[in-house]
Design an enzyme around this catalytic site. Sequence first.
Site, PDB file in Angstrom:
ATOM      1  N   GLY A   1       0.828  -1.214   0.000  1.00 20.40           N
ATOM      2  CA  GLY A   1       0.000   0.000   0.000  1.00 20.40           C
ATOM      3  C   GLY A   1       0.855   1.254   0.000  1.00 20.40           C
ATOM      4  O   GLY A   1       0.691   2.148  -0.845  1.00 20.40           O
TER       5      GLY A   1
ATOM      6  N   ASP B   1       4.945 -10.108   6.117  1.00 21.54           N
ATOM      7  CA  ASP B   1       4.382 -11.131   5.230  1.00 21.54           C
ATOM      8  C   ASP B   1       5.342 -11.546   4.115  1.00 21.54           C
ATOM      9  O   ASP B   1       5.131 -12.574   3.471  1.00 21.54           O
ATOM     10  CB  ASP B   1       3.088 -10.613   4.578  1.00 21.54           C
ATOM     11  CG  ASP B   1       1.939 -10.507   5.567  1.00 21.54           C
ATOM     12  OD1 ASP B   1       2.149 -10.813   6.747  1.00 21.54           O
ATOM     13  OD2 ASP B   1       0.842 -10.102   5.158  1.00 21.54           O
TER      14      ASP B   1
HETATM   15  O1  F6P Z   1       0.450  -6.820   6.133  1.00 20.36           O
HETATM   16  C1  F6P Z   1       0.864  -7.305   7.341  1.00 20.36           C
HETATM   17  C2  F6P Z   1      -0.259  -7.836   8.153  1.00 20.36           C
HETATM   18  O2  F6P Z   1       0.388  -8.363   9.239  1.00 20.36           O
HETATM   19  C3  F6P Z   1      -1.194  -8.850   7.466  1.00 20.36           C
HETATM   20  O3  F6P Z   1      -0.724 -10.161   7.501  1.00 20.36           O
HETATM   21  C4  F6P Z   1      -2.451  -8.684   8.260  1.00 20.36           C
HETATM   22  O4  F6P Z   1      -3.590  -9.098   7.520  1.00 20.36           O
HETATM   23  C5  F6P Z   1      -2.471  -7.227   8.532  1.00 20.36           C
HETATM   24  O5  F6P Z   1      -1.129  -6.811   8.616  1.00 20.36           O
HETATM   25  C6  F6P Z   1      -3.238  -6.895   9.796  1.00 20.36           C
HETATM   26  O6  F6P Z   1      -3.241  -5.523   9.976  1.00 20.36           O
HETATM   27  P1  F6P Z   1      -4.020  -4.748  11.146  1.00 20.36           P
HETATM   28  O7  F6P Z   1      -2.976  -4.336  12.120  1.00 20.36           O
HETATM   29  O8  F6P Z   1      -4.667  -3.608  10.490  1.00 20.36           O
HETATM   30  O9  F6P Z   1      -4.980  -5.709  11.781  1.00 20.36           O
END
Ligand code: F6P
Length: 364
Positions: free
Chosen positions: A122, A145
């Site tokens: 992003g 990830d």
């Molecule tokens: O992109 C990294 C990540 O850890 C994803 O695996 C996960 O879906 C997301 O962040 C979760 O983000 P948040 O902190 O918004 O729940």
Amino acid sequence: MRIAISTGGGDAPGLNAVIRAATLSALRRGWEVVGIRDGFTGLMSPEKYPDGDGVITMDLNRVRGIGHLGGTILGSTNIGNPSEYPQQQPDGTWINVDRIEELVGMFGSAGIDALVTIGGDGSLSIARRLAEAGLSVVGVPKTIDNDLDNTSATFGFDTAVQFATDCIDRVFSTATSHSRIMVVEVMGRYAGWIALHSGIAAAAHAILIPEIPFDLHNVAEMIGRRSARQANFAVVVVAEGAMPRGGARAVTGKAIGQAERLGGIGERVAAELALLTGKEARTVVLGHLLRGGNPTAFDRLLGTRFGAAAVRALEAGHDGVMVALNPPVVDYVPLAEATAQMRVVDPNGDTVVSAKDLGISFGD
Ligand code: F6P
């Protein structure tokens, strides 16, 4: 030269190492460095920072002793992407507006010549838009990830895999003592790298990832074969984005301006495996624990190399690029190329094939 540093998206261990390295490298060149709070919020919405510190001066004192710490001293956000900024209409509905040009203007007004932005898919797509709109930008790839293409690694991944491996090691005690199925859910929205690497390292019996839709009958059969030879337990690792064949990802909700929140696949897998095998099953969700803690030496080193290389890129006039690990060197990739596609697990790659050679089930 006056540069800004910002961190966007989910935090990852190693962000502070990048901030420290970029700051020290720039200061040594006689440049000025500022940090923008919470992605771009500190610049776009200064009123949210009553002490006027939405944009802070980065000096030696600010970055002393932070390289080994998790999180980001600048704060981060995954809300309010400036290219799709949520704006409420008079009738109460929400629309997304593009504020990229406006943001580039804000950098100019703040006297900032260039930006080092540290983030995942992003944030790097935002970086590409900012570069196209005329801002001098260098991106630094971050995500636990490990799903960014054109770099052989992102910092944060190694720390997450090490922690997940330690946790999976620990659930073996309960699995064997109680003859249970233990399901460990790890992060991994579109790519199953964390599940794959930690699952193999900890000798799990099944690994379920987004790239290989699963059928739990196949996993249950493997568990049945284990039971037939007195191995009455099983450990299953599932990535949060894994999905059953013909089914969908498990989603818990979606807030305005944010990506879908994933969750629940571990519970579903445990409940269904319990029904199919007649065994007790329990779930452990590692979730945000994987993003916390101090970065491993690997991630500190990678973050440090990335931060220093980002400053060298700006000095050499390479902007609109992402720093990338291309072993043995760190080099630069155009942002447009870097964000073109995700790096996902190859179901026919040697790591998956090796795991299957050992008898690990992927549910396919
Ligand atoms: O992109 C990294 C990540 O850890 C994803 O695996 C996960 O879906 C997301 O962040 C979760 O983000 P948040 O902190 O918004 O729940």
